[in-house]
Motif scaffolding. Sequence first.
Motif, PDB file in Angstrom:
ATOM      1  N   LYS A 137      53.778  44.660  51.951  1.00  0.00           N
ATOM      2  CA  LYS A 137      52.656  44.462  51.021  1.00  0.00           C
ATOM      3  C   LYS A 137      52.979  43.295  50.098  1.00  0.00           C
ATOM      4  CE  LYS A 137      51.050  49.220  51.150  1.00  0.00           C
ATOM      5  NZ  LYS A 137      50.733  50.424  50.391  1.00  0.00           N
ATOM      6  N   LYS A 140      49.794  40.012  43.954  1.00  0.00           N
ATOM      7  CA  LYS A 140      50.089  40.465  42.579  1.00  0.00           C
ATOM      8  C   LYS A 140      50.004  41.981  42.448  1.00  0.00           C
ATOM      9  CE  LYS A 140      48.805  39.406  37.811  1.00  0.00           C
ATOM     10  NZ  LYS A 140      47.853  38.689  36.942  1.00  0.00           N
ATOM     11  N   HIS A 141      48.992  42.565  43.085  1.00  0.00           N
ATOM     12  CA  HIS A 141      48.781  44.019  42.994  1.00  0.00           C
ATOM     13  C   HIS A 141      49.199  44.743  44.283  1.00  0.00           C
ATOM     14  CE1 HIS A 141      46.727  43.376  39.219  1.00  0.00           C
ATOM     15  NE2 HIS A 141      45.983  42.452  39.802  1.00  0.00           N
ATOM     16  N   LYS A 142      49.951  44.024  45.152  1.00  0.00           N
ATOM     17  CA  LYS A 142      50.441  44.589  46.415  1.00  0.00           C
ATOM     18  C   LYS A 142      49.303  45.178  47.265  1.00  0.00           C
ATOM     19  CE  LYS A 142      54.735  43.763  45.309  1.00  0.00           C
ATOM     20  NZ  LYS A 142      55.332  42.536  45.820  1.00  0.00           N
ATOM     21  N   THR A 143      48.227  44.442  47.352  1.00  0.00           N
ATOM     22  CA  THR A 143      47.071  44.919  48.127  1.00  0.00           C
ATOM     23  C   THR A 143      46.960  44.229  49.489  1.00  0.00           C
ATOM     24  OG1 THR A 143      45.739  43.322  46.917  1.00  0.00           O
ATOM     25  CG2 THR A 143      45.647  45.616  46.157  1.00  0.00           C
ATOM     26  N   LYS A 144      47.615  43.056  49.603  1.00  0.00           N
ATOM     27  CA  LYS A 144      47.532  42.320  50.881  1.00  0.00           C
ATOM     28  C   LYS A 144      48.568  42.873  51.858  1.00  0.00           C
ATOM     29  CE  LYS A 144      45.878  38.204  48.573  1.00  0.00           C
ATOM     30  NZ  LYS A 144      46.238  36.901  48.023  1.00  0.00           N
TER      31      LYS A 144
END
Length: 260
Positions: A137, A140-144
């Motif tokens: 992941k 910045k927000h570990k969403t990808k």
Amino acid sequence: MPQNEHIEEHIKRHGRRLDYEERKRKREARSVHKASQYAQKVHGLKAKLLNKKRHAEKIQMKKTIKQHEEKNAKSKSADAIPEGAVPTYLLDREGEDRAKILSNMVKQKRKEKAGKWAVPLPTVRGMAEDEMFKVVKTGKHKTKQWKRLVTKATFVGEGFTRKPPKYERFVRPMGLRYKKAHVTHPELKATFCLPIIGVKKNPQSPLYTQLGVITKGTVLEVNVSELGLVTTGGKVVWGKYAQVTNNPENDGCINAVLLV
């Protein structure tokens, strides 16, 4: 009766239309013209796919024709010629065998060639993608979740440079990269630690071959120059293929058998 076989069931009970054969013949006759019209009209990717399909069909057709020609070919054999005087009208007929042109020697050579790469492990267990890769992941927000970490042993070339982290999709950890393999020579019954030249084929997927992933059953190319193997012409053999026989990620080393 399965639900999808109602047409077959109807044909069995009531037969076909009276003009079925005639319509079928006409449809087959028209299909050539329809295919020709489509081939002239189509363009782009569909044209490429059509040409590839036609190319394969033509090759198959030529092979079939060649096989039929070989079946009907007449070849003279020295064994069949009778001793003594033969009438003039029998000279052409005697000593002919209706058989394939291919002699036993050629067939034998083909068999040898086919069995040349008979590998120690002909079948391997299939591997799921989630077993091979771990999702990394990012962002910045570990969403990808487009990055993948390779969890198996890998081989990368000598002058390998990683892509910038922003663009690197497949990450191959340093701890799982291998440069040498323990290769056993089946005839000499001896094992040598040889440098790996490259990954020839990973049976799991062409993608894994491209990434240099080494799993059980993978065929590697190893440098055998230090073994002193020579060809029949007297040249020194530099690279040879070997098949991996263990699970490198579990054992911490690569064990392989040389394909001779």
